[in-house]
Every structure is written in structure tokens, then in C-alpha cells.
Design a protein around this motif. Structure first.
Motif, PDB file in Angstrom:
ATOM      1  N   LYS A  11      -2.736 -21.662  28.783  1.00 41.94           N
ATOM      2  CA  LYS A  11      -1.279 -21.732  28.811  1.00 41.94           C
ATOM      3  C   LYS A  11      -0.812 -21.771  30.257  1.00 41.94           C
ATOM      4  N   SER A  12       0.313 -22.408  30.480  1.00 41.10           N
ATOM      5  CA  SER A  12       0.920 -22.407  31.808  1.00 41.10           C
ATOM      6  C   SER A  12       1.315 -20.987  32.169  1.00 41.10           C
ATOM      7  N   LYS A  13       1.311 -20.692  33.455  1.00 36.00           N
ATOM      8  CA  LYS A  13       1.585 -19.332  33.914  1.00 36.00           C
ATOM      9  C   LYS A  13       2.998 -19.171  34.464  1.00 36.00           C
ATOM     10  N   TYR A  14       3.892 -20.069  34.096  1.00 38.81           N
ATOM     11  CA  TYR A  14       5.269 -19.982  34.567  1.00 38.81           C
ATOM     12  C   TYR A  14       6.137 -19.331  33.502  1.00 38.81           C
ATOM     13  N   ILE A  15       7.145 -18.585  33.969  1.00 39.62           N
ATOM     14  CA  ILE A  15       8.059 -17.913  33.053  1.00 39.62           C
ATOM     15  C   ILE A  15       9.399 -17.754  33.768  1.00 39.62           C
ATOM     16  N   THR A  16      10.477 -17.806  33.001  1.00 39.48           N
ATOM     17  CA  THR A  16      11.788 -17.576  33.598  1.00 39.48           C
ATOM     18  C   THR A  16      11.974 -16.074  33.827  1.00 39.48           C
ATOM     19  N   ALA A  17      12.946 -15.721  34.660  1.00 35.15           N
ATOM     20  CA  ALA A  17      13.216 -14.307  34.930  1.00 35.15           C
ATOM     21  C   ALA A  17      13.618 -13.583  33.645  1.00 35.15           C
ATOM     22  N   GLU A  18      14.389 -14.251  32.793  1.00 39.53           N
ATOM     23  CA  GLU A  18      14.809 -13.640  31.530  1.00 39.53           C
ATOM     24  C   GLU A  18      13.607 -13.408  30.618  1.00 39.53           C
ATOM     25  N   GLY A  19      12.710 -14.379  30.555  1.00 36.68           N
ATOM     26  CA  GLY A  19      11.516 -14.247  29.726  1.00 36.68           C
ATOM     27  C   GLY A  19      10.607 -13.136  30.211  1.00 36.68           C
ATOM     28  N   TYR A  20      10.464 -13.027  31.529  1.00 36.99           N
ATOM     29  CA  TYR A  20       9.636 -11.970  32.101  1.00 36.99           C
ATOM     30  C   TYR A  20      10.216 -10.603  31.761  1.00 36.99           C
ATOM     31  N   LYS A  21      11.536 -10.475  31.894  1.00 38.11           N
ATOM     32  CA  LYS A  21      12.194  -9.201  31.595  1.00 38.11           C
ATOM     33  C   LYS A  21      12.008  -8.844  30.118  1.00 38.11           C
ATOM     34  N   ARG A  22      12.144  -9.817  29.225  1.00 41.11           N
ATOM     35  CA  ARG A  22      11.997  -9.571  27.798  1.00 41.11           C
ATOM     36  C   ARG A  22      10.582  -9.088  27.463  1.00 41.11           C
ATOM     37  N   LEU A  23       9.562  -9.758  28.012  1.00 42.10           N
ATOM     38  CA  LEU A  23       8.181  -9.354  27.752  1.00 42.10           C
ATOM     39  C   LEU A  23       7.868  -7.998  28.378  1.00 42.10           C
ATOM     40  N   ASN A  24       8.390  -7.751  29.571  1.00 46.72           N
ATOM     41  CA  ASN A  24       8.169  -6.465  30.230  1.00 46.72           C
ATOM     42  C   ASN A  24       8.859  -5.341  29.452  1.00 46.72           C
ATOM     43  N   ASP A  25      10.049  -5.604  28.925  1.00 47.53           N
ATOM     44  CA  ASP A  25      10.743  -4.608  28.100  1.00 47.53           C
ATOM     45  C   ASP A  25       9.947  -4.315  26.825  1.00 47.53           C
ATOM     46  N   TYR A  73      -2.751  -7.469  25.941  1.00 45.87           N
ATOM     47  CA  TYR A  73      -2.385  -8.868  26.149  1.00 45.87           C
ATOM     48  C   TYR A  73      -1.208  -8.983  27.115  1.00 45.87           C
ATOM     49  N   LEU A  74      -0.133  -8.216  26.855  1.00 45.34           N
ATOM     50  CA  LEU A  74       1.058  -8.302  27.708  1.00 45.34           C
ATOM     51  C   LEU A  74       0.754  -7.862  29.135  1.00 45.34           C
ATOM     52  N   SER A  75      -0.002  -6.791  29.296  1.00 47.69           N
ATOM     53  CA  SER A  75      -0.335  -6.308  30.640  1.00 47.69           C
ATOM     54  C   SER A  75      -1.090  -7.371  31.426  1.00 47.69           C
ATOM     55  N   LYS A  76      -2.087  -7.953  30.787  1.00 43.90           N
ATOM     56  CA  LYS A  76      -2.901  -8.977  31.457  1.00 43.90           C
ATOM     57  C   LYS A  76      -2.075 -10.236  31.732  1.00 43.90           C
ATOM     58  N   ARG A  77      -1.288 -10.649  30.757  1.00 47.49           N
ATOM     59  CA  ARG A  77      -0.508 -11.882  30.887  1.00 47.49           C
ATOM     60  C   ARG A  77       0.588 -11.743  31.952  1.00 47.49           C
ATOM     61  N   LEU A  78       1.317 -10.638  31.948  1.00 50.29           N
ATOM     62  CA  LEU A  78       2.397 -10.449  32.911  1.00 50.29           C
ATOM     63  C   LEU A  78       1.875 -10.358  34.341  1.00 50.29           C
ATOM     64  N   GLU A  79       0.665  -9.851  34.480  1.00 50.67           N
ATOM     65  CA  GLU A  79       0.043  -9.742  35.799  1.00 50.67           C
ATOM     66  C   GLU A  79      -0.163 -11.119  36.439  1.00 50.67           C
ATOM     67  N   ASP A  80      -0.473 -12.115  35.613  1.00 51.01           N
ATOM     68  CA  ASP A  80      -0.804 -13.450  36.108  1.00 51.01           C
ATOM     69  C   ASP A  80       0.380 -14.409  36.169  1.00 51.01           C
ATOM     70  N   MET A  81       1.552 -13.976  35.688  1.00 51.76           N
ATOM     71  CA  MET A  81       2.683 -14.892  35.574  1.00 51.76           C
ATOM     72  C   MET A  81       3.350 -15.171  36.921  1.00 51.76           C
ATOM     73  N   THR A  82       3.901 -16.370  37.025  1.00 53.17           N
ATOM     74  CA  THR A  82       4.722 -16.760  38.165  1.00 53.17           C
ATOM     75  C   THR A  82       6.154 -16.863  37.658  1.00 53.17           C
ATOM     76  N   VAL A  83       7.022 -16.005  38.168  1.00 51.27           N
ATOM     77  CA  VAL A  83       8.421 -15.982  37.730  1.00 51.27           C
ATOM     78  C   VAL A  83       9.197 -17.035  38.515  1.00 51.27           C
ATOM     79  N   VAL A  84       9.839 -17.938  37.787  1.00 49.05           N
ATOM     80  CA  VAL A  84      10.674 -18.973  38.401  1.00 49.05           C
ATOM     81  C   VAL A  84      12.114 -18.503  38.276  1.00 49.05           C
ATOM     82  N   ASP A  85      12.690 -18.128  39.423  1.00 50.87           N
ATOM     83  CA  ASP A  85      14.040 -17.572  39.387  1.00 50.87           C
ATOM     84  C   ASP A  85      15.004 -18.307  40.309  1.00 50.87           C
ATOM     85  N   ARG A  86      14.656 -19.532  40.660  1.00 51.77           N
ATOM     86  CA  ARG A  86      15.542 -20.335  41.528  1.00 51.77           C
ATOM     87  C   ARG A  86      15.861 -21.663  40.856  1.00 51.77           C
ATOM     88  N   ILE A  87      17.081 -22.120  41.122  1.00 52.20           N
ATOM     89  CA  ILE A  87      17.492 -23.434  40.642  1.00 52.20           C
ATOM     90  C   ILE A  87      17.036 -24.458  41.676  1.00 52.20           C
TER      91      ILE A  87
END
Length: 172
Positions: A11-25, A73-87
Motif C-alpha cells: 500500500k502507498s504510505k501517504y495519508i492526509t492529516a485528517e486520516g492520520y488523526k483518525r487512525l491515531n485516535d 497493525y495501527l502502530s506499525k502502519r502509522l510509524e511508516d506513514m508520510t502525512v501530506v498536510d500542504r496544498i
């Protein structure tokens, strides 16, 4: 006949800031709220005696395994994610996080947001950047045409009629 399955594509390792927050929550909720509740109920069920026929104990242990699997799964996945938070600077092109409106031959319009594969939910208008449609849309501009081939071999024509970006909400 074996149970072997071919490995899933990465899977791609990109995530939006909102998606990262949702998974972290979700991770925090599972670890700090749900798991302690289930652990307590298992402890109480175990105190009742015979565990082999204790449905509450057996079900509680099963829930703990599922929670632990999701937490890992979430711990490992969130560790590797790249948060895209810029337009992006060029807002006329389709990039990650864009809302894209496409129109087919019958002038039916559909609006999608291109996000990471971990943000997809049933019934939402989000599409994974790994999907065939998103791959065709990325780096295209308003007015560009794309041809999407369905699994049954049918080709569908679309035109990009709008590209929008919304400011990212990075509040904690």
C-alpha cells in the motif's frame, strides 16, 4: 489444496492529516479505553471458575486478540506513514488530497477525493491513490480526458471538470 495466497501489493504510505488523526485516535481509544475494559471483564469472568465453559471469558479473550492485532497493525502502519498536510502550488493539476470532479459521456458528474489506502471507507467519496481511476487522474489538469477500462473490458470516458483543494485542518 493449500491455503497459500499471493502476497498483497504494498500500500502507498501517504495519508492526509485528517486520516492520520483518525487512525491515531482509533489507536489511542483501543489501547487506553477499549482494551482495559475488556481486560477487566475477562478478569471478572475468570474469577467465576471453570474457564473452559465460560462464554464470557472465551469471548473476552477473543476480543483481546482482535484488539491487540489491530493495535499492532495501527502502530506499525502509522510509524511508516508520510502525512501530506500542504496544498500544492499548482492547484490546476490533480495531486494527492485533491477533490476531483469528473464527467462522463452522459454528462453525469462524480466528485472524488484522492487519499491514501488507509482512509477509504465504504460509501464515502474517497478513492485510494492506488486505485486505477486515481492513477489515471493524478497529474492531469482541468479539461483533460481519461479512458478507464473496467474489469469486464468496457471502456469509460471521463473529462476532468474541476479540481479543488481544501485547507488541511492540523489542529490536535
Amino acid at each position: 489444496m493449500g491455503r497459500w495466497r499471493p502476497p498483497q501489493p504494498k500500500k502507498s504510505k501517504y495519508i492526509t492529516a485528517e486520516g492520520y488523526k483518525r487512525l491515531n485516535d482509533e489507536l489511542k481509544y483501543l489501547w487506553k479505553v477499549k482494551r482495559p475494559e475488556i481486560t477487566q471483564s475477562v478478569k471478572e469472568a475468570a474469577a467465576q471458575g471453570d474457564r473452559s465453559e465460560n462464554a464470557e471469558y472465551i469471548y473476552g479473550k477473543k476480543q483481546l486478540r482482535e484488539i491487540d492485532r489491530r493495535v499492532r497493525y495501527l502502530s506499525k502502519r502509522l510509524e511508516d506513514m508520510t502525512v501530506v498536510d500542504r496544498i500544492p502550488e499548482n492547484r490546476d493539476k490533480v495531486f494527492f488530497g485533491a477533490w476531483v470532479t469528473i464527467e462522463d459521456e452522459e454528462e453525469n458528474r462524480k466528485r472524488y477525493r484522492i487519499v491514501g489506502p488507509d482512509e477509504i471507507e465504504a460509501g464515502s467519496d474517497y478513492i485510494s491513490m492506488d486505485s486505477p481511476l486515481a492513477k489515471l487522474l493524478l497529474k492531469k489538469e482541468i479539461g483533460d480526458e481519461i479512458w478507464l477500462q473496467k474489469p469486464n473490458g468496457e471502456d469509460i470516458w471521463y473529462e476532468i471538470v474541476a479540481v479543488e483543494y481544501q485547507a488541511y485542518n492540523t489542529d490536535p
